[in-house]
Every structure is written in C-alpha cells, then in structure tokens.
Design a protein around this motif. Structure first.
Motif, PDB file in Angstrom:
ATOM      1  N   ILE A  64       0.832  -1.208   0.000  1.00 26.89           N
ATOM      2  CA  ILE A  64       0.000   0.000   0.000  1.00 26.89           C
ATOM      3  C   ILE A  64       0.870   1.264   0.000  1.00 26.89           C
ATOM      4  CG2 ILE A  64      -1.744   1.341   1.221  1.00 26.89           C
ATOM      5  CD1 ILE A  64      -2.823  -1.120  -0.232  1.00 26.89           C
ATOM      6  N   PRO A  65       1.887   1.395   0.865  1.00 28.08           N
ATOM      7  CA  PRO A  65       2.778   2.558   0.756  1.00 28.08           C
ATOM      8  C   PRO A  65       3.480   2.632  -0.612  1.00 28.08           C
ATOM      9  CG  PRO A  65       3.052   1.516   2.886  1.00 28.08           C
ATOM     10  CD  PRO A  65       2.204   0.589   2.067  1.00 28.08           C
TER      11      PRO A  65
ATOM     12  N   GLU B  46       0.891   4.008  -2.948  1.00 28.31           N
ATOM     13  CA  GLU B  46       0.686   5.440  -2.719  1.00 28.31           C
ATOM     14  C   GLU B  46       1.833   6.255  -3.305  1.00 28.31           C
ATOM     15  OE1 GLU B  46      -1.945   5.508   1.384  1.00 28.31           O
ATOM     16  OE2 GLU B  46       0.218   5.214   1.546  1.00 28.31           O
TER      17      GLU B  46
ATOM     18  N   GLN C 157     -10.513   6.304  -2.316  1.00 27.62           N
ATOM     19  CA  GLN C 157      -9.755   6.227  -1.065  1.00 27.62           C
ATOM     20  C   GLN C 157      -8.828   5.025  -1.149  1.00 27.62           C
ATOM     21  OE1 GLN C 157     -12.547   5.895   2.203  1.00 27.62           O
ATOM     22  NE2 GLN C 157     -13.785   7.600   1.471  1.00 27.62           N
ATOM     23  N   VAL C 158      -7.701   5.130  -0.484  1.00 28.73           N
ATOM     24  CA  VAL C 158      -6.819   3.977  -0.333  1.00 28.73           C
ATOM     25  C   VAL C 158      -6.069   4.125   0.984  1.00 28.73           C
ATOM     26  CG1 VAL C 158      -4.947   5.075  -1.680  1.00 28.73           C
ATOM     27  CG2 VAL C 158      -4.981   2.578  -1.388  1.00 28.73           C
ATOM     28  N   ASP C 159      -6.009   3.048   1.747  1.00 29.40           N
ATOM     29  CA  ASP C 159      -5.233   2.998   2.984  1.00 29.40           C
ATOM     30  C   ASP C 159      -4.934   1.537   3.279  1.00 29.40           C
ATOM     31  OD1 ASP C 159      -7.556   1.924   4.137  1.00 29.40           O
ATOM     32  OD2 ASP C 159      -8.183   3.844   4.974  1.00 29.40           O
ATOM     33  N   HIS C 160      -4.481   1.244   4.480  1.00 25.43           N
ATOM     34  CA  HIS C 160      -4.085  -0.121   4.808  1.00 25.43           C
ATOM     35  C   HIS C 160      -5.244  -1.105   4.729  1.00 25.43           C
ATOM     36  CE1 HIS C 160      -5.717   1.355   8.635  1.00 25.43           C
ATOM     37  NE2 HIS C 160      -5.914   0.084   8.952  1.00 25.43           N
ATOM     38  N   ARG C 161      -6.487  -0.596   4.733  1.00 21.67           N
ATOM     39  CA  ARG C 161      -7.647  -1.478   4.655  1.00 21.67           C
ATOM     40  C   ARG C 161      -7.997  -1.868   3.223  1.00 21.67           C
ATOM     41  NH1 ARG C 161     -11.925   2.156   7.531  1.00 21.67           N
ATOM     42  NH2 ARG C 161     -10.810   3.653   6.186  1.00 21.67           N
TER      43      ARG C 161
ATOM     44  N   ARG D 228     -15.078  -1.662  -0.694  1.00 20.81           N
ATOM     45  CA  ARG D 228     -13.654  -1.635  -0.379  1.00 20.81           C
ATOM     46  C   ARG D 228     -13.058  -2.974  -0.801  1.00 20.81           C
ATOM     47  NH1 ARG D 228     -13.830   0.106   4.324  1.00 20.81           N
ATOM     48  NH2 ARG D 228     -12.853   2.147   4.071  1.00 20.81           N
TER      49      ARG D 228
END
Length: 212
Positions: free
Chosen positions: A25-26, A29, A66-70, A175
């Motif tokens: 994910i990082p 990003e 949206q994007v994050d660790h989930r 998601r």
C-alpha cells in the motif's frame, strides 16, 4: 487494418527489488503520487473486473476514491451490473494503467460493502450535479433515449432545488481488501520488471520477482 507494426520501446527506467517498500500500500501510494505529479489524465482511474454468475468476466473504468491499509475504495449504484456481480462473487481485480510512465498495477482481492456512514460522508462531499445524477440514473439498466435521461435529471434537479440532496438508498460503495498486488515497470526490449506482493496467513507480505 494493419496494427502488427505498432510498437515502441519502454524507456522510463527499471524497477529494482532494493527500491521497493516492505508493504504494497505505501508502495502504491508512492506510485500514485508520482502519477499525480506527472499530471497524468485521471491518475486514479482503474479498471474493475468482476465475474457474472455464468462465469463471464466484465470490466469497466471507475475512479479510486480512497486507499489505505484497509484497501481500495470506489463508489457506485448498487443496482449496477458490477455491484450485482460483486454480491454474487466478491473476488475482483483492479488495474491501474499509468501508460505514460510505462507502469501498471494489478490488485486482486475481496470486495465488501461500505457502511452507510462511509457512503454518506463521501456522497455529501460530491458536487451537487453529481449527487443529482446519482438519483437520475438507473445505472446499467436499458434506457430508450438520451432525452429521457436528461428529463429525469431535470426533474430531480427541481425536486431537490432547495436544501441538501439526500443519499439514495440504492447508492453505495465497496472496499477491495487486497490479497496480491503486482507492480509492473516497462523495460527495453520487452524485458519488463514485475514484482508481486502476496499476503501471507500472518498478514505479512512476501515479494517475488516475476519473469516478463
């Protein structure tokens, strides 16, 4: 039409294992920010691939919101073909084609419905015209003419001309919780660099290089 000779070299640079971040994910990003900084058109555009009940795959372009660790989030009409297919089979694939950078990212994972609170929060942030369009369109259903769609939009616009536009009960989001993420960087002579992150049972990520 002769298209066999249409080709080019991919010369934007390679991708090395030492340059990859430990988690995908990082890393995603970072690449997304680079696509934004490069002023690519629609850098958040992604193809969402789903499968019908009779086994036929289908794809369409939507925007990542949206994007994050989930995981990766997008919104849609819950009566659409994609939503119906996800309800029947939550295994989906996302594809980000950053062609100008000779890059692509492929995500495989499971899609789950967002909560009403999450959906409402995003819906209220949309431009009013987009909110109205959500009410006016029965996404993926047959329609006899463009005129009828525009008439419906005008009716909805008049109906909600004062105050906030309420959240339609048939509008929501998903998601995608990734199981694997591949990063692809084009290389000269078709010697592309491909790295696949695969989530293990302990939720750690394994990284391996794939042959082009």
């Amino acid at each position: 039409m002769d298209i066999e000779q249409l080709r080019r070299e991919y010369l934007h640079g390679g991708l090395h294992r030492k340059d990859l971040l430990p988690e995908p994910i990082p890393q995603f990003e970072q690449w997304l920010q680079q696509a934004i900084d490069a002023h690519l058109p629609d850098p958040t555009a992604m193809s969402v691939a789903t499968v019908s009940a009779d086994g036929y795959p289908s794809q369409r372009i939507v925007l990542l919101k949206q994007v994050d660790h989930r995981g990766f989030v997008f919104f849609t009409n819950l009566g659409s073909t994609k939503a119906a297919q996800i309800e029947g089979n939550p295994r989906v694939s996302l594809h980000f084609p950053w062609l100008e950078l000779d890059r692509q990212v492929i995500v495989s994972g499971h899609a789950t419905r967002l909560s009403n609170r999450e959906v409402l929060g995003y819906f209220l942030s949309r431009p009013k015209e987009s909110q109205l369009a959500a009410w006016a369109s029965r996404q993926s259903h047959p329609i006899s003419s463009r005129m009828l769609l525009e008439q419906k939009f005008a009716e909805i616009k008049h109906k909600f001309s004062h105050g906030e536009v309420p959240l339609p009960s048939f509008w929501g989001g998903f998601r995608v919780d990734p199981r694997s993420i591949e990063f692809w960087q084009g290389g000269a002579h078709r010697l592309h660099d491909r790295f696949l992150y695969t989530r293990k049972e302990d939720n750690q990520w394994a990284i391996e290089r794939l042959a082009p």
